[in-house]
Write an enzyme that holds these catalytic residues in place. Structure first.
Site, short mmCIF file in Angstrom:
data_model
loop_
_atom_site.label_atom_id
_atom_site.label_comp_id
_atom_site.label_asym_id
_atom_site.label_seq_id
_atom_site.Cartn_x
_atom_site.Cartn_y
_atom_site.Cartn_z
CD GLU A 1 49.52 48.53 31.17
OE1 GLU A 1 48.90 48.23 32.05
OE2 GLU A 1 48.75 49.74 30.59
C1 LIG Z 1 53.31 50.56 21.93
C2 LIG Z 1 53.93 50.82 23.11
C3 LIG Z 1 53.01 51.54 24.14
C4 LIG Z 1 53.79 51.70 25.43
N1 LIG Z 1 53.09 52.59 26.37
C5 LIG Z 1 53.69 53.09 27.72
C6 LIG Z 1 52.99 54.07 28.14
O1 LIG Z 1 52.10 54.72 27.85
N2 LIG Z 1 53.71 54.53 29.33
C7 LIG Z 1 55.04 54.04 29.70
O2 LIG Z 1 55.73 54.49 30.75
N3 LIG Z 1 55.77 53.05 28.91
C8 LIG Z 1 54.85 52.66 27.66
N4 LIG Z 1 55.59 51.55 26.95
C9 LIG Z 1 56.84 51.04 27.37
C10 LIG Z 1 56.87 49.64 27.93
O3 LIG Z 1 56.13 49.53 29.04
C11 LIG Z 1 58.39 49.07 27.68
O4 LIG Z 1 58.65 49.15 26.52
C12 LIG Z 1 58.48 47.86 28.59
O5 LIG Z 1 58.27 47.90 29.99
C13 LIG Z 1 59.96 47.23 28.34
O6 LIG Z 1 60.99 48.07 28.32
P1 LIG Z 1 61.93 48.35 27.28
O7 LIG Z 1 61.36 48.49 25.88
O8 LIG Z 1 62.86 49.47 27.66
O9 LIG Z 1 62.94 46.98 27.31
P2 LIG Z 1 63.97 46.31 28.16
O10 LIG Z 1 63.66 46.71 29.53
O11 LIG Z 1 65.24 46.94 27.69
O12 LIG Z 1 63.93 44.77 27.93
C14 LIG Z 1 64.42 44.16 26.85
C15 LIG Z 1 64.58 42.77 27.08
O13 LIG Z 1 64.82 42.25 28.18
C16 LIG Z 1 64.06 41.50 29.02
N5 LIG Z 1 64.50 42.01 30.49
C17 LIG Z 1 64.77 42.99 31.12
N6 LIG Z 1 65.17 42.84 32.27
C18 LIG Z 1 65.17 41.61 32.62
C19 LIG Z 1 65.74 40.81 33.80
N7 LIG Z 1 65.80 41.60 34.91
N8 LIG Z 1 65.44 39.62 33.58
C20 LIG Z 1 65.04 39.05 32.34
N9 LIG Z 1 64.76 39.59 31.33
C21 LIG Z 1 64.91 40.92 31.45
C22 LIG Z 1 62.80 42.17 28.87
O14 LIG Z 1 61.78 41.37 29.33
C23 LIG Z 1 62.82 42.25 27.35
O15 LIG Z 1 62.73 41.03 26.62
C24 LIG Z 1 54.96 51.24 25.69
C25 LIG Z 1 55.60 50.45 24.84
C26 LIG Z 1 55.03 50.13 23.49
C27 LIG Z 1 55.91 49.41 22.58
#
Ligand SMILES: Cc1cc2nc3c(=O)[nH]c(=O)nc-3n(C[C@H](O)[C@H](O)[C@H](O)COP(=O)(O)OP(=O)(O)OC[C@H]3O[C@@H](n4cnc5c(N)ncnc54)[C@H](O)[C@@H]3O)c2cc1C
Lengths: 148, 439
Positions: free
Chosen positions: B416
Site C-alpha cells: 500500500e
Molecule cells: C504480502 C504482500 C501483499 C500485497 N498485496 C497487494 C494487494 O492486495 N494488491 C496490490 O495491488 N498489491 C499488493 N502488494 C504489492 C505492493 O503494493 C507492492 O509490492 C509495492 O507497492 C511495491 O512495489 P514493488 O514490489 O513493485 O517494488 P518497486 O516499485 O520495484 O520498488 C522497489 C524499491 O524501489 C523504491 N522506489 C520505487 N520508485 C521509487 C522512487 N520514485 N523514488 C524512490 N524510491 C523508489 C521502492 O520504495 C522500493 O524500495 C502486496 C505486496 C506484498 C509483499
C-alpha cells in the site's frame, strides 16, 4: 506466568455422585486426557506422564495430582504440580457443586507456568488453556454420565 | 469501564460537549470489559470525539472476535498456513461489513470506529488486518465511494454478509510503486469488456470472490477500474506465493486474466478514471494499515512487559535492568505517538467523507493517511524488533508471541505504498506539485 481460569458445567447426575467421582483418584486417573502413563499412588495422589500440545509445541510432563481440602457434596480442591521439556506447571483448582434438577459444577483454577512454555505468553496460553480445559471437562462429564 | 460514574469531572464535561458521548451517558450505566490496552484507546476516543452505544457495540464485537481468533491464528502461523477462520469469525461477529453503510447491509462504522476495530484486530496480527483491510478499505469502500446505485445494491450487502470477499488488483510484475505504468489491458466487446494481463502479490487473491481490477484501454491508453468476478472464465490463480518472509496466515497470489469478460455495468466509476479509484482506496487502506499497526504495538508492549516481569537473569527480573526498560519505554512511546497520527488521519478522513467535493480536505486526508501509515508501520516494526530483543533467544522462534509481529510488520513498510513512496508523497504535499519526485 500466572493464569486464572474459570467456568461452569452442567452434569446430569446427583450432586453426591458427582462429588464422589471427582474425588475418586481411580476415576480421575481413568479420565485423564493424553496420558502416557498413570499410577494411582493412594486415595489422594496420582502420578502421571501427560502429553501437552500447543500447536507445534509439545511437552511430555511428569505430574503429581493431589486431592486437597473438600466437603461432600459442596466443594473440592485439586493440586497439580509437574515438569518436563523445560517447563514447569503448578495448578491450584477448586470446584463447587450447586444443586438443582441437575448438578452445576462451578470451577476455577490458578495456573503458574515457568520455563519454555511460559515464553508463549499469557495471551496465547490463556486462549489454548480455555480451549483445553473445556475439552477436559467435556470428556470428564461424559465419563461421569456413563457411570450412571 | 464504567462510562457513567467513574470519569473525572473534566472528562465528563468534555464528553458532555460531544453529542455522541452524551448519548452514551444517557444510555445509563454502560459496563464494558475489553482487552486492557484497547479499552484505554476506546476510552480516549470516547472522551474526545464521542462514541455512540452502537459504535461501542461494534468495538465489543471486535474485542470478542480478536479473542476468538488468537488460537487459530497462532496454530496457522506456526504451520505457515492461510487461516480461513479469519473470515468465518468476522462474519460470526458481523464485522466483515463494519464500514459499509447500514442501507447496504453494513454497520455504518465511521472511520474512527473502523480504525479502533482494526486496532484491536491488529493485536492478533497483520495476517488478520491484511484480509480485512483489503476486503473493506480497498474493496467494499471503493464500491461504496465510486459505485453506481445498482453496483452498491448488488455487491455491498453480500460483502457485508461474507458471501463476497474482495481482493484488490493493482500491482503487476512490472508495475509496483509506479502503478500508472500497468500493462493489463481491456477492450470493448459486445455488452462489456475483455481484460488481459496479470496481477502480482495480490492479497486474498486465491480466496476472493471478486477483485477490483485496474486495466488500460487498448484504444485510448486510459486506465479504468472494474469489479471482476473471480469465477469468470479466464481468471486463474497462477501461483500462491507461499515463500514469504512472514504474513503466513494471509493469502498472497499471482493472478492471470486471460480475456476475462466483465459486463459493462461492472466498470467501477467512469471510464478513464481508474487511478482516482485506486488512489482513494489506498487512502482508506493506509489508515487501515496504520490502525492495525497500533494493535501490533499494543501486543508488543503487552508481551514485552509480561516477559520483563517474569524472566529472571542476574538475580532479578529482566524488567529491572535499565536497558530492558529502555525497550519498554520506546515501545510505549512509539504507540502513543502513532495513536495520535492514526486517529487524526481517521478524523480528517471523516471530515472529507462529509464534504466529498472539498479537494483541500482530500489533500489533507491523503497527507495524514500517508504520515500515519509511514510512521505506524515503521514504529510497529521497531517495536516488534525491541519486543523480540526483550524475549531473547525464545523471541527468535516463531512460537514466541512477538516473532510473528517482527516478520509481519516488515511488509507494512512495503505494501500500500513503500516507505519511500510515502515519504515522496508527504514531501510533495509539503513542497507543492512542482516538486513531485516521481514525475
Ligand atoms: C504480502 C504482500 C501483499 C500485497 N498485496 C497487494 C494487494 O492486495 N494488491 C496490490 O495491488 N498489491 C499488493 N502488494 C504489492 C505492493 O503494493 C507492492 O509490492 C509495492 O507497492 C511495491 O512495489 P514493488 O514490489 O513493485 O517494488 P518497486 O516499485 O520495484 O520498488 C522497489 C524499491 O524501489 C523504491 N522506489 C520505487 N520508485 C521509487 C522512487 N520514485 N523514488 C524512490 N524510491 C523508489 C521502492 O520504495 C522500493 O524500495 C502486496 C505486496 C506484498 C509483499
Amino acid at each position: 506466568m500466572q493464569l486464572s481460569l474459570e467456568g461452569s458445567k452442567t452434569i446430569n447426575l446427583p450432586r453426591e455422585r458427582v462429588f464422589d467421582l471427582l474425588t475418586d483418584t481411580n476415576f480421575i486417573a481413568s479420565s485423564l486426557p493424553d496420558a502416557e502413563e498413570v499410577n494411582v499412588v493412594d486415595k489422594e495422589t496420582i502420578d502421571a506422564r501427560l502429553k501437552v500440545r500447543i500447536a507445534l509445541v509439545s511437552a511430555s510432563m511428569k505430574v503429581r495430582i493431589k486431592l486437597g481440602e473438600r466437603e461432600r457434596p459442596n466443594f473440592g480442591t485439586l493440586y497439580v504440580e509437574g515438569s518436563g521439556s523445560g517447563s514447569n506447571v503448578k495448578i491450584a483448582s477448586r470446584f463447587e457443586l450447586l444443586n438443582g434438577s441437575t448438578t452445576t459444577m462451578k470451577w476455577s483454577a490458578n495456573v503458574e507456568i515457568t520455563g519454555v512454555m511460559a515464553g508463549l505468553g499469557s495471551t496465547i496460553l490463556k486462549s489454548f488453556a480455555d480451549k483445553k480445559v473445556t475439552e477436559i471437562f467435556d470428556s470428564i462429564t461424559k465419563a461421569m454420565e456413563k457411570t450412571g | 469501564m464504567n462510562m457513567s460514574s467513574e470519569e473525572s469531572p473534566i472528562l465528563i464535561l468534555q464528553a458532555l460537549r460531544k453529542e455522541g458521548y452524551l448519548n452514551l451517558l444517557l444510555f445509563g450505566p454502560y459496563e464494558i470489559v475489553m482487552e486492557e490496552i484497547f479499552e484505554e484507546s476506546v476510552k480516549e476516543v470516547a472522551s474526545t470525539v464521542g462514541l455512540k452505544s452502537e459504535e461501542i457495540s461494534i468495538l465489543e464485537d471486535a474485542d470478542r472476535a480478536a479473542e476468538e481468533l488468537l488460537a487459530s491464528e497462532f496454530e496457522r502461523y506456526v504451520t505457515r498456513k492461510y487461516n480461513p477462520e479469519i473470515k468465518e469469525v468476522l462474519v460470526k461477529y458481523n464485522l466483515l461489513g463494519a464500514p459499509i453503510a447500514r442501507e447496504y447491509g453494513g454497520r455504518g462504522a465511521r472511520q474512527i470506529v473502523e480504525s479502533l476495530m482494526l486496532e484491536r484486530l491488529g493485536q492478533v496480527g497483520l495476517g488478520v488486518i491484511t484480509l480485512v483491510d483489503v476486503h473493506q478499505c480497498l474493496g467494499s469502500l471503493a464500491v461504496q465511494e465510486w459505485g453506481s446505485e445498482e453496483q452498491k445494491k448488488k455487491y455491498l450487502p453480500k460483502a457485508a454478509s461474507g458471501e463476497i470477499l474482495f481482493a484488490y488488483g493493482l500491482t503487476e510484475p512490472e508495475a509496483g510503486s509506479d502503478p500508472a505504468s500497468l500493462k493489463t489491458t481491456y477492450r470493448k466487446e459486445g455488452d462489456g469488456y475483455r481484460i488481459k494481463g496479470s496481477k502480482y502479490l495480490i492479497s486474498n487473491g486465491s480466496v476472493a470472490t471478486h477483485m477490483i481490477v485496474f486495466a488500460r484501454s487498448s484504444d485510448s491508453g486510459q486506465i479504468s477500474s472494474f469489479i471482476v468476478n473471480t469465477s469468470e472464465k479466464g481468471f486463474s490463480v497462477e501461483i500462491r506465493l507461499e515463500e514469504k518472509v512472514g504474513l503466513f496466515t494471509s493469502d498472497t497470489s499471482m493472478i492471470s486474466l486471460e480475456d476475462v469478460f466483465v459486463p459493462k455495468e461492472d466498470m467501477l466509476h467512469v471510464e478513464g478514471k481508474g487511478m482516482a479509484v485506486a488512489y482513494s482506496a489506498l487512502l482508506n487502506g493506509r489508515i487501515g494499515i496504520g490502525s492495525g499497526c497500533l494493535g501490533v504495538m499494543e501486543d508488543c508492549l503487552k508481551q514485552a512487559k509480561e516477559r520483563a516481569r517474569n524472566r529472571v537473569q542476574h538475580g532479578k527480573e529482566i524488567g529491572k535492568h535499565q536497558l530492558i526498560q529502555r525497550h519498554i519505554a520506546t515501545i510505549a512511546s512509539n504507540l502513543e505517538a502513532c495513536r495520535w497520527l492514526v486517529y487524526r488521519a481517521a478524523m480528517k478522513k471523516e471530515e472529507y467523507d462529509r464534504n466529498r467535493s472539498d479537494v483541500r480536505l482530500r489533500a489533507q486526508a491523503d497527507r495524514l493517511s500517508a504520515i500515519a501509515k509511514y510512521m505506524a508501520s515503521t514504529l510497529a516494526f521497531d517495536s516488534a524488533d525491541r519486543a523480540m530483543q526483550v524475549f531473547g533467544g525464545f523471541g527468535y522462534s516463531i512460537l514466541s508471541p512477538v516473532a510473528k509481529h517482527f516478520l509481519d510488520t516488515r511488509v507494512a513498510r512495503i505494501y500500500e505504498g513503500t516507505d519511500e513512496i510515502m515519504q515522496l508523497k508527504i514531501a510533495s504535499l509539503e513542497l507543492g506539485k512542482d516538486f513531485e519526485a516521481y514525475r
